[in-house]
Design a protein around this motif. Structure first.
Motif, PDB file in Angstrom:
ATOM      1  N   ALA A 128      77.334 122.396  53.431  1.00 33.67           N
ATOM      2  CA  ALA A 128      78.414 123.381  53.337  1.00 33.67           C
ATOM      3  C   ALA A 128      77.873 124.733  52.899  1.00 33.67           C
ATOM      4  N   GLN A 129      76.944 124.711  51.963  1.00 34.95           N
ATOM      5  CA  GLN A 129      76.344 125.959  51.489  1.00 34.95           C
ATOM      6  C   GLN A 129      75.632 126.679  52.631  1.00 34.95           C
ATOM      7  N   ALA A 130      74.882 125.930  53.449  1.00 34.49           N
ATOM      8  CA  ALA A 130      74.190 126.531  54.592  1.00 34.49           C
ATOM      9  C   ALA A 130      75.177 127.077  55.611  1.00 34.49           C
ATOM     10  N   LEU A 131      76.232 126.294  55.881  1.00 29.01           N
ATOM     11  CA  LEU A 131      77.237 126.734  56.849  1.00 29.01           C
ATOM     12  C   LEU A 131      77.922 128.012  56.379  1.00 29.01           C
ATOM     13  N   PHE A 132      78.351 128.034  55.128  1.00 32.04           N
ATOM     14  CA  PHE A 132      79.073 129.200  54.623  1.00 32.04           C
ATOM     15  C   PHE A 132      78.161 130.420  54.511  1.00 32.04           C
ATOM     16  N   GLY A 133      76.867 130.176  54.293  1.00 37.64           N
ATOM     17  CA  GLY A 133      75.918 131.279  54.315  1.00 37.64           C
ATOM     18  C   GLY A 133      75.857 131.913  55.692  1.00 37.64           C
TER      19      GLY A 133
END
Length: 301
Positions: free
Chosen positions: A85-90
């Motif tokens: 999720a962190q990678a996606l939202f980045g």
């Protein structure tokens, strides 16, 4: 769309691909066949973040937040959900075209226990002890809140779904409740809510169509008590004290159904979420009530 390998994800792809171009992503192979392009990625990889920026979508449907600890192991499941999720939202933060992000969350984020409020709404302050999966959900929603403040041009919709059940979704809870004899916690008859499998798909399509920002609880109307529902579905509840219940569930998990900790707690204490925002703001009402969702799951007996 992430999480396209799941039952709900596959059906969402099938429903959407006749209307819009869909790029489907997951770290597991799809359970259902669909016509849209599929890419297999670990979301917590730089390759995936670059992929999102290359595709440059206008809408993101993030379904890959489900508990896959039984399939991938607890550590890998956390990396796939939280770091993914962190990678996606980045990548969302760096995109110039994305205008709407829909995120699958879960009513498990509220946790459950003997001292919890009897009815939980979206304003409920989320505190207290939590299982690993519940902590993962809290982290993911915190990422969404931070990004929502940073990107006023992007609309963020979060759906906190009650447990999804149904005869074909074949998730741990549906399979556990469908056992001919269901081990339950002695002295507890929890009040439960559900979302029927097809209603879960409809909820995400409604969220995409409405573009209503914010957090929404999603559940079928009404509620049901576990023991009465099992008996009506011609299943035999078997109340057991804690040591025997743990052993019974461990044995079942070895041969067929591993029940994650957050679902074990749910089947002890229950949970009831308030859904008026779902109806009044999101404009969505599930076709099946919580009792009828369980009735259908148990074969309509």
């Amino acid at each position: 769309m992430t999480g396209a390998g799941s039952w709900v994800g596959g059906h969402c792809v099938r429903r959407l691909e006749s209307q819009v171009d869909v790029m489907a992503v997951d770290e597991i192979e799809p359970r259902l066949e669909f016509g849209s392009p599929f890419q297999r990625f670990s979301l917590d990889s730089l390759e995936f973040a670059h992929f999102v920026l290359d595709v440059d979508p206008t809408v993101v449907l993030h379904l890959q937040t489900l508990d896959r600890s039984a399939e991938l192991g607890a550590s890998r499941a956390r990396d796939g959900s939280v770091l993914g999720a962190q990678a996606l939202f980045g990548a969302v933060a760096r995109s110039s075209r994305i205008r709407h992000v829909v995120v699958k969350s879960d009513a498990a984020i509220y946790s459950t226990g003997p001292r919890h409020a009897s009815i939980l709404d979206e304003r409920t302050v989320i505190t207290g002890r939590a299982t690993r999966y519940e902590r993962n959900l809290r982290e993911i929603e915190r990422f969404v809140q931070e990004l929502d403040r940073e990107l006023p041009s992007v609309s963020f919709t979060v759906l906190r779904l009650a447990s999804i059940i149904g005869p074909t979704v074949l998730n741990p809870l549906s399979r556990y409740l469908s056992l001919p004899v269901v081990p339950t916690a002695l002295g507890h008859d929890p009040r439960l809510q559900f979302v029927y499998e097809t209603d879960a798909v409809d909820a995400f399509l409604a969220a995409i169509g409405s573009e209503s920002p914010g957090v929404f609880n999603v559940a079928g109307s009404g509620s049901t008590y576990l023991h009465r529902a099992l008996r009506r579905g011609r299943r035999l509840p078997q109340p057991l004290p804690p040591p025997q219940l743990r052993r019974a569930r461990a044995l079942i998990g070895t041969f067929s159904v591993r029940l994650p900790d957050h679902l074990g707690n749910l089947l002890k204490y229950g949970r009831h979420i308030e859904t008026s925002r779902m109806e009044q703001v999101l404009g969505f009402s599930p076709q099946r009530s919580s009792p009828s969702a369980l009735h259908e799951t148990l074969g309509g007996a």
